[in-house]
Design a protein around this motif. Structure first.
Motif, mmCIF file in Angstrom:
data_model
loop_
_atom_site.group_PDB
_atom_site.id
_atom_site.type_symbol
_atom_site.label_atom_id
_atom_site.label_comp_id
_atom_site.label_asym_id
_atom_site.label_seq_id
_atom_site.Cartn_x
_atom_site.Cartn_y
_atom_site.Cartn_z
ATOM 1 N N ALA A 54 0.841 -1.204 0.000
ATOM 2 C CA ALA A 54 0.000 0.000 0.000
ATOM 3 C C ALA A 54 0.873 1.250 0.000
ATOM 4 C CB ALA A 54 -0.925 -0.012 1.214
ATOM 5 N N SER A 55 1.993 1.212 0.695
ATOM 6 C CA SER A 55 2.913 2.362 0.712
ATOM 7 C C SER A 55 3.501 2.616 -0.666
ATOM 8 C CB SER A 55 4.047 2.133 1.719
ATOM 9 O OG SER A 55 3.535 2.085 3.022
ATOM 10 N N ASP A 56 3.868 1.539 -1.367
ATOM 11 C CA ASP A 56 4.393 1.675 -2.741
ATOM 12 C C ASP A 56 3.352 2.342 -3.631
ATOM 13 O OD1 ASP A 56 6.711 0.209 -2.036
ATOM 14 O OD2 ASP A 56 5.817 -1.687 -2.703
ATOM 15 N N ILE A 57 2.124 1.874 -3.527
ATOM 16 C CA ILE A 57 1.042 2.406 -4.359
ATOM 17 C C ILE A 57 0.775 3.866 -4.014
ATOM 18 C CG2 ILE A 57 -1.439 2.216 -4.824
ATOM 19 C CD1 ILE A 57 -0.952 -0.898 -4.559
ATOM 20 N N ALA A 58 0.753 4.199 -2.727
ATOM 21 C CA ALA A 58 0.530 5.584 -2.306
ATOM 22 C C ALA A 58 1.585 6.500 -2.924
ATOM 23 C CB ALA A 58 0.551 5.685 -0.782
ATOM 24 N N ARG A 59 2.841 6.083 -2.892
ATOM 25 C CA ARG A 59 3.913 6.888 -3.489
ATOM 26 C C ARG A 59 3.703 7.070 -4.984
ATOM 27 N NH1 ARG A 59 7.016 4.391 0.226
ATOM 28 N NH2 ARG A 59 7.422 2.594 -1.078
ATOM 29 N N SER A 63 -0.491 9.893 -3.283
ATOM 30 C CA SER A 63 -1.537 10.080 -2.278
ATOM 31 C C SER A 63 -0.977 9.653 -0.924
ATOM 32 C CB SER A 63 -2.782 9.267 -2.625
ATOM 33 O OG SER A 63 -2.577 7.895 -2.377
ATOM 34 N N SER A 64 -1.764 9.872 0.103
ATOM 35 C CA SER A 64 -1.363 9.415 1.429
ATOM 36 C C SER A 64 -1.582 7.900 1.507
ATOM 37 C CB SER A 64 -2.194 10.111 2.501
ATOM 38 O OG SER A 64 -3.549 9.679 2.423
ATOM 39 N N ARG A 65 -0.949 7.291 2.474
ATOM 40 C CA ARG A 65 -1.136 5.851 2.648
ATOM 41 C C ARG A 65 -2.587 5.557 3.037
ATOM 42 N NH1 ARG A 65 1.916 1.261 6.204
ATOM 43 N NH2 ARG A 65 0.515 -0.331 5.471
ATOM 44 N N GLN A 66 -3.175 6.437 3.847
ATOM 45 C CA GLN A 66 -4.569 6.253 4.252
ATOM 46 C C GLN A 66 -5.501 6.297 3.043
ATOM 47 O OE1 GLN A 66 -6.000 9.012 7.177
ATOM 48 N NE2 GLN A 66 -8.107 8.300 7.008
ATOM 49 N N ALA A 67 -5.288 7.277 2.157
ATOM 50 C CA ALA A 67 -6.129 7.382 0.951
ATOM 51 C C ALA A 67 -5.921 6.158 0.054
ATOM 52 C CB ALA A 67 -5.812 8.660 0.192
ATOM 53 N N ALA A 68 -4.679 5.707 -0.062
ATOM 54 C CA ALA A 68 -4.397 4.518 -0.874
ATOM 55 C C ALA A 68 -5.091 3.300 -0.276
ATOM 56 C CB ALA A 68 -2.890 4.281 -0.978
#
Length: 143
Positions: A54-59, A63-68
């Motif tokens: 999820a962190s990779d996708i957020a980056r 977006s933020s990790r929460q939004a991701a």
């Protein structure tokens, strides 16, 4: 382009303007597939790189990790992705596209490709290559 009519303005805002125009055009195409641009980008990325976090996708989708995570919940509820516990870090999950997600991505990708083709139609193939190389260079310059 006529050199006497060179674009005026900040490079940052010109790129932003292009992105917003393209995003709007692509979003219109994606509604037929029930996807947002971020969801489409996530399916595209995780199909190409299975096991992203999820962190990779957020980056990658800025977006933020929460939004991701909220977006991933929606994709998971629709059966388009699945999360699996990371075998090397039990606290995190890896994201994988399901067969249903791949099928939706195939259709959406065709629609997006048609839209991009239309947006790029004023440029020669050589200009298209140069534009993409430039964008990749700018994108990688700050990493």
């Amino acid at each position: 382009m006529d050199p006497r009519r060179a674009p005026v303005g900040s490079l940052t805002f010109l790129v932003r303007k292009v992105w917003l125009n393209m995003r709007s055009a692509i979003a219109g195409e994606l509604t037929a597939f029930g996807l947002s641009t971020s969801q489409y980008a996530t399916l595209l990325m995780t199909a190409a790189q299975p096991g992203m976090s999820a962190s990779d996708i957020a980056r990658e989708v800025a977006s933020s990790r929460q939004a991701a995570n909220e977006m991933l919940v929606g994709l998971e509820q629709e059966g388009l992705i699945e999360r699996r516990t990371n075998p090397t870090d039990r606290r995190s999950h890896q994201i994988f596209v399901t067969e249903s997600g791949r099928a939706r991505l195939v259709g959406a990708r065709k629609a997006v490709d048609r839209c991009e083709e239309e947006l790029e139609s004023a440029f020669t193939p050589e200009q298209r290559v140069a534009i993409r190389e430039w964008l990749e260079g700018i994108s990688g310059a700050r990493r």
